[in-house]
Design a protein around this motif. Structure first.
Motif, PDB file in Angstrom:
ATOM      1  N   GLY A  29      11.439   1.666  -2.192  1.00 47.54           N
ATOM      2  CA  GLY A  29      10.815   1.697  -0.878  1.00 47.54           C
ATOM      3  C   GLY A  29       9.350   2.047  -0.905  1.00 47.54           C
ATOM      4  O   GLY A  29       8.691   2.021   0.136  1.00 47.54           O
ATOM      5  N   GLU A  30       8.809   2.365  -2.092  1.00 51.09           N
ATOM      6  CA  GLU A  30       7.400   2.763  -2.183  1.00 51.09           C
ATOM      7  C   GLU A  30       6.606   1.799  -3.058  1.00 51.09           C
ATOM      8  O   GLU A  30       7.130   1.186  -3.984  1.00 51.09           O
ATOM      9  CB  GLU A  30       7.278   4.179  -2.750  1.00 51.09           C
ATOM     10  N   VAL A  31       5.311   1.697  -2.738  1.00 55.44           N
ATOM     11  CA  VAL A  31       4.371   0.932  -3.551  1.00 55.44           C
ATOM     12  C   VAL A  31       3.372   1.906  -4.160  1.00 55.44           C
ATOM     13  O   VAL A  31       2.707   2.654  -3.434  1.00 55.44           O
ATOM     14  CB  VAL A  31       3.627  -0.131  -2.719  1.00 55.44           C
ATOM     15  N   HIS A  32       3.309   1.931  -5.474  1.00 57.36           N
ATOM     16  CA  HIS A  32       2.381   2.797  -6.191  1.00 57.36           C
ATOM     17  C   HIS A  32       1.353   1.921  -6.919  1.00 57.36           C
ATOM     18  O   HIS A  32       1.676   0.820  -7.360  1.00 57.36           O
ATOM     19  CB  HIS A  32       3.116   3.652  -7.213  1.00 57.36           C
ATOM     20  N   ALA A  33       0.139   2.429  -7.029  1.00 59.10           N
ATOM     21  CA  ALA A  33      -0.913   1.714  -7.765  1.00 59.10           C
ATOM     22  C   ALA A  33      -1.434   2.607  -8.879  1.00 59.10           C
ATOM     23  O   ALA A  33      -1.596   3.813  -8.695  1.00 59.10           O
ATOM     24  CB  ALA A  33      -2.046   1.329  -6.829  1.00 59.10           C
ATOM     25  N   ILE A  34      -1.671   2.004 -10.032  1.00 56.50           N
ATOM     26  CA  ILE A  34      -2.338   2.695 -11.132  1.00 56.50           C
ATOM     27  C   ILE A  34      -3.695   2.046 -11.349  1.00 56.50           C
ATOM     28  O   ILE A  34      -3.799   0.826 -11.492  1.00 56.50           O
ATOM     29  CB  ILE A  34      -1.515   2.624 -12.435  1.00 56.50           C
ATOM     30  N   MET A  35      -4.725   2.870 -11.342  1.00 54.97           N
ATOM     31  CA  MET A  35      -6.077   2.417 -11.644  1.00 54.97           C
ATOM     32  C   MET A  35      -6.583   3.195 -12.848  1.00 54.97           C
ATOM     33  O   MET A  35      -6.102   4.298 -13.144  1.00 54.97           O
ATOM     34  CB  MET A  35      -6.991   2.627 -10.434  1.00 54.97           C
ATOM     35  N   GLY A  36      -7.549   2.627 -13.547  1.00 54.33           N
ATOM     36  CA  GLY A  36      -8.096   3.321 -14.701  1.00 54.33           C
ATOM     37  C   GLY A  36      -9.051   2.430 -15.465  1.00 54.33           C
ATOM     38  O   GLY A  36      -9.023   1.205 -15.325  1.00 54.33           O
ATOM     39  N   LYS A 165      14.860  -5.071  -8.603  1.00 53.95           N
ATOM     40  CA  LYS A 165      14.856  -3.754  -7.965  1.00 53.95           C
ATOM     41  C   LYS A 165      13.473  -3.114  -8.037  1.00 53.95           C
ATOM     42  O   LYS A 165      13.076  -2.370  -7.146  1.00 53.95           O
ATOM     43  CB  LYS A 165      15.867  -2.836  -8.654  1.00 53.95           C
ATOM     44  N   TYR A 166      12.767  -3.402  -9.143  1.00 54.81           N
ATOM     45  CA  TYR A 166      11.438  -2.830  -9.352  1.00 54.81           C
ATOM     46  C   TYR A 166      10.515  -3.911  -9.897  1.00 54.81           C
ATOM     47  O   TYR A 166      10.910  -4.698 -10.762  1.00 54.81           O
ATOM     48  CB  TYR A 166      11.484  -1.650 -10.334  1.00 54.81           C
ATOM     49  N   CYS A 167       9.288  -3.932  -9.401  1.00 55.40           N
ATOM     50  CA  CYS A 167       8.302  -4.930  -9.825  1.00 55.40           C
ATOM     51  C   CYS A 167       7.077  -4.212 -10.387  1.00 55.40           C
ATOM     52  O   CYS A 167       6.593  -3.247  -9.786  1.00 55.40           O
ATOM     53  CB  CYS A 167       7.848  -5.791  -8.649  1.00 55.40           C
ATOM     54  N   ILE A 168       6.610  -4.679 -11.534  1.00 55.71           N
ATOM     55  CA  ILE A 168       5.350  -4.200 -12.098  1.00 55.71           C
ATOM     56  C   ILE A 168       4.385  -5.377 -12.120  1.00 55.71           C
ATOM     57  O   ILE A 168       4.690  -6.420 -12.710  1.00 55.71           O
ATOM     58  CB  ILE A 168       5.539  -3.649 -13.521  1.00 55.71           C
ATOM     59  N   LEU A 169       3.252  -5.225 -11.470  1.00 52.62           N
ATOM     60  CA  LEU A 169       2.244  -6.280 -11.395  1.00 52.62           C
ATOM     61  C   LEU A 169       1.043  -5.845 -12.230  1.00 52.62           C
ATOM     62  O   LEU A 169       0.276  -4.963 -11.825  1.00 52.62           O
ATOM     63  CB  LEU A 169       1.825  -6.526  -9.943  1.00 52.62           C
ATOM     64  N   ASP A 170       0.904  -6.433 -13.402  1.00 53.86           N
ATOM     65  CA  ASP A 170      -0.154  -6.031 -14.334  1.00 53.86           C
ATOM     66  C   ASP A 170      -1.417  -6.851 -14.072  1.00 53.86           C
ATOM     67  O   ASP A 170      -1.542  -7.983 -14.538  1.00 53.86           O
ATOM     68  CB  ASP A 170       0.325  -6.211 -15.777  1.00 53.86           C
ATOM     69  N   GLY A 187       2.540 -12.681  -0.736  1.00 57.21           N
ATOM     70  CA  GLY A 187       3.830 -12.845  -1.400  1.00 57.21           C
ATOM     71  C   GLY A 187       4.414 -11.523  -1.845  1.00 57.21           C
ATOM     72  O   GLY A 187       5.625 -11.279  -1.719  1.00 57.21           O
ATOM     73  N   VAL A 188       3.560 -10.641  -2.357  1.00 62.45           N
ATOM     74  CA  VAL A 188       4.016  -9.311  -2.770  1.00 62.45           C
ATOM     75  C   VAL A 188       4.448  -8.502  -1.552  1.00 62.45           C
ATOM     76  O   VAL A 188       5.501  -7.846  -1.554  1.00 62.45           O
ATOM     77  CB  VAL A 188       2.908  -8.568  -3.543  1.00 62.45           C
ATOM     78  N   ASN A 189       3.649  -8.550  -0.492  1.00 62.62           N
ATOM     79  CA  ASN A 189       3.965  -7.760   0.700  1.00 62.62           C
ATOM     80  C   ASN A 189       5.286  -8.185   1.342  1.00 62.62           C
ATOM     81  O   ASN A 189       5.984  -7.358   1.930  1.00 62.62           O
ATOM     82  CB  ASN A 189       2.824  -7.861   1.708  1.00 62.62           C
ATOM     83  N   ARG A 190       5.616  -9.463   1.223  1.00 61.54           N
ATOM     84  CA  ARG A 190       6.892  -9.917   1.771  1.00 61.54           C
ATOM     85  C   ARG A 190       8.078  -9.300   1.029  1.00 61.54           C
ATOM     86  O   ARG A 190       9.190  -9.255   1.554  1.00 61.54           O
ATOM     87  CB  ARG A 190       6.982 -11.444   1.720  1.00 61.54           C
ATOM     88  N   MET A 191       7.831  -8.852  -0.181  1.00 64.98           N
ATOM     89  CA  MET A 191       8.909  -8.271  -0.983  1.00 64.98           C
ATOM     90  C   MET A 191       9.060  -6.769  -0.784  1.00 64.98           C
ATOM     91  O   MET A 191       9.980  -6.153  -1.325  1.00 64.98           O
ATOM     92  CB  MET A 191       8.684  -8.575  -2.462  1.00 64.98           C
ATOM     93  N   ARG A 192       8.162  -6.177  -0.027  1.00 63.01           N
ATOM     94  CA  ARG A 192       8.281  -4.743   0.228  1.00 63.01           C
ATOM     95  C   ARG A 192       9.506  -4.475   1.100  1.00 63.01           C
ATOM     96  O   ARG A 192       9.651  -5.054   2.170  1.00 63.01           O
ATOM     97  CB  ARG A 192       7.030  -4.213   0.919  1.00 63.01           C
ATOM     98  N   ASN A 193      10.379  -3.617   0.641  1.00 63.10           N
ATOM     99  CA  ASN A 193      11.526  -3.216   1.450  1.00 63.10           C
ATOM    100  C   ASN A 193      12.096  -1.904   0.907  1.00 63.10           C
ATOM    101  O   ASN A 193      11.703  -1.458  -0.183  1.00 63.10           O
ATOM    102  CB  ASN A 193      12.583  -4.328   1.506  1.00 63.10           C
ATOM    103  N   PRO A 194      12.988  -1.263   1.644  1.00 66.71           N
ATOM    104  CA  PRO A 194      13.498   0.051   1.226  1.00 66.71           C
ATOM    105  C   PRO A 194      14.301   0.033  -0.070  1.00 66.71           C
ATOM    106  O   PRO A 194      14.560   1.097  -0.637  1.00 66.71           O
ATOM    107  CB  PRO A 194      14.398   0.468   2.409  1.00 66.71           C
ATOM    108  N   ASP A 195      14.691  -1.154  -0.529  1.00 67.90           N
ATOM    109  CA  ASP A 195      15.520  -1.249  -1.737  1.00 67.90           C
ATOM    110  C   ASP A 195      14.737  -1.676  -2.968  1.00 67.90           C
ATOM    111  O   ASP A 195      15.330  -2.037  -3.988  1.00 67.90           O
ATOM    112  CB  ASP A 195      16.664  -2.235  -1.494  1.00 67.90           C
ATOM    113  N   ARG A 196      13.413  -1.654  -2.892  1.00 67.22           N
ATOM    114  CA  ARG A 196      12.612  -2.114  -4.028  1.00 67.22           C
ATOM    115  C   ARG A 196      11.389  -1.210  -4.213  1.00 67.22           C
ATOM    116  O   ARG A 196      10.721  -0.838  -3.258  1.00 67.22           O
ATOM    117  CB  ARG A 196      12.153  -3.551  -3.796  1.00 67.22           C
ATOM    118  N   GLY A 197      11.103  -0.883  -5.455  1.00 66.31           N
ATOM    119  CA  GLY A 197       9.885  -0.154  -5.793  1.00 66.31           C
ATOM    120  C   GLY A 197       8.893  -1.090  -6.459  1.00 66.31           C
ATOM    121  O   GLY A 197       9.280  -1.988  -7.213  1.00 66.31           O
TER     122      GLY A 197
END
Length: 250
Positions: A29-36, A165-170, A187-197
């Motif tokens: 249900g959450e979207v996290h971003a890693i920057m560096g 269930k979980y997506c990593i976008l490199d 396309g990514v935003n359409r996949m946001r839902n409570p059952d996916r990280g």
């Protein structure tokens, strides 16, 4: 626990240590971003989690909904529900997009079961239309001769069809113009839902203008050194990475 949980992860390649005790949890249900900055280990993290054979895990753990990921083959990790969208998608001459995705879908079914062609193509065309992809692309070899934007749309198409269930976008934004960036982000935003990280790995704040994260993490020298909200990405855009690298060293 419904999360992708990484604890004290350490990894190396060719005896060079890259990840130095990285800890991160991405609940469904959450979207996290890693920057560096370059060389901080962002892509290494993605490859280790997806089972890339060139990387050696030397410590720590990584679990998907309580199931261990480390040491599994890439196809096993994929079937558990983890999808990796590559920074540089591979070209696979001779294998059409449609056949590739259909084979991937069939591999997730019980023995003897197969995806029904009519239902499969109906769903495939719906997702292609959403991504602005010409339906003729179904017969083209996977990523063969594609532009950067076409390759990234194809990655999002695969992700949509496999329903992980979980997506990593490199670094999905790498090489995209504004129009392609907007389409891929939609396309990514359409996949946001409570059952996916979702974990988004990026250098630049511009992607996060389209995919708004719940949390932003800064990675320096193989570990997370700071976590915040969207405002942290804006601060990085303004100040660069040097200030936070200095803090991390201090």
């Amino acid at each position: 626990m419904n999360s992708l949980k990484i604890a004290n992860l350490q990894a190396s390649i060719e005896d060079k240590s890259i990840l130095h005790g990285l800890t991160l949890e991405i609940p469904k249900g959450e979207v996290h971003a890693i920057m560096g900055p370059n060389g901080s280990g962002k892509s290494t993290l993605a490859k280790v989690l997806s089972g890339h054979p060139d990387y050696e895990v030397t410590g720590g753990s990584a679990d998907l909904d309580g199931e261990n990921l480390l040491g599994l083959e890439p196809d096993e990790i994929s079937k558990l529900g983890l999808f990796l969208a590559f920074q540089y998608p591979m070209e696979v001459p001779g294998v059409s997009i449609a056949n590739f995705i259909r084979a991937a879908r069939n591999s997730r079914l019980d023995e003897g079961e197969k995806v029904k062609a009519v239902d499969f193509y109906k769903e495939l065309y719906e997702h292609m239309d959403e991504l602005g992809m010409d339906r003729k692309f179904t017969s083209r070899s996977l990523n063969d001769g594609f532009s950067g934007g076409e390759k990234k749309r194809c990655e999002i198409l695969q992700m949509s069809m496999l329903n992980p269930k979980y997506c990593i976008l490199d670094e999905t934004d790498s090489g995209l113009d504004i129009d392609a960036l907007r389409i891929v982000s939609d396309g990514v935003n359409r996949m946001r839902n409570p059952d996916r990280g979702i974990l988004v790995i990026t250098h630049y704040q511009r992607l996060l203008e389209y995919i708004i994260p719940d949390f932003v993490h800064v990675m320096v020298e193989g570990k997370i050194v700071r976590t915040g909200g969207k405002e942290l990405a804006l601060e990085l855009e303004e100040r660069g990475y040097d200030w936070i690298k200095q803090e991390a060293v201090a």
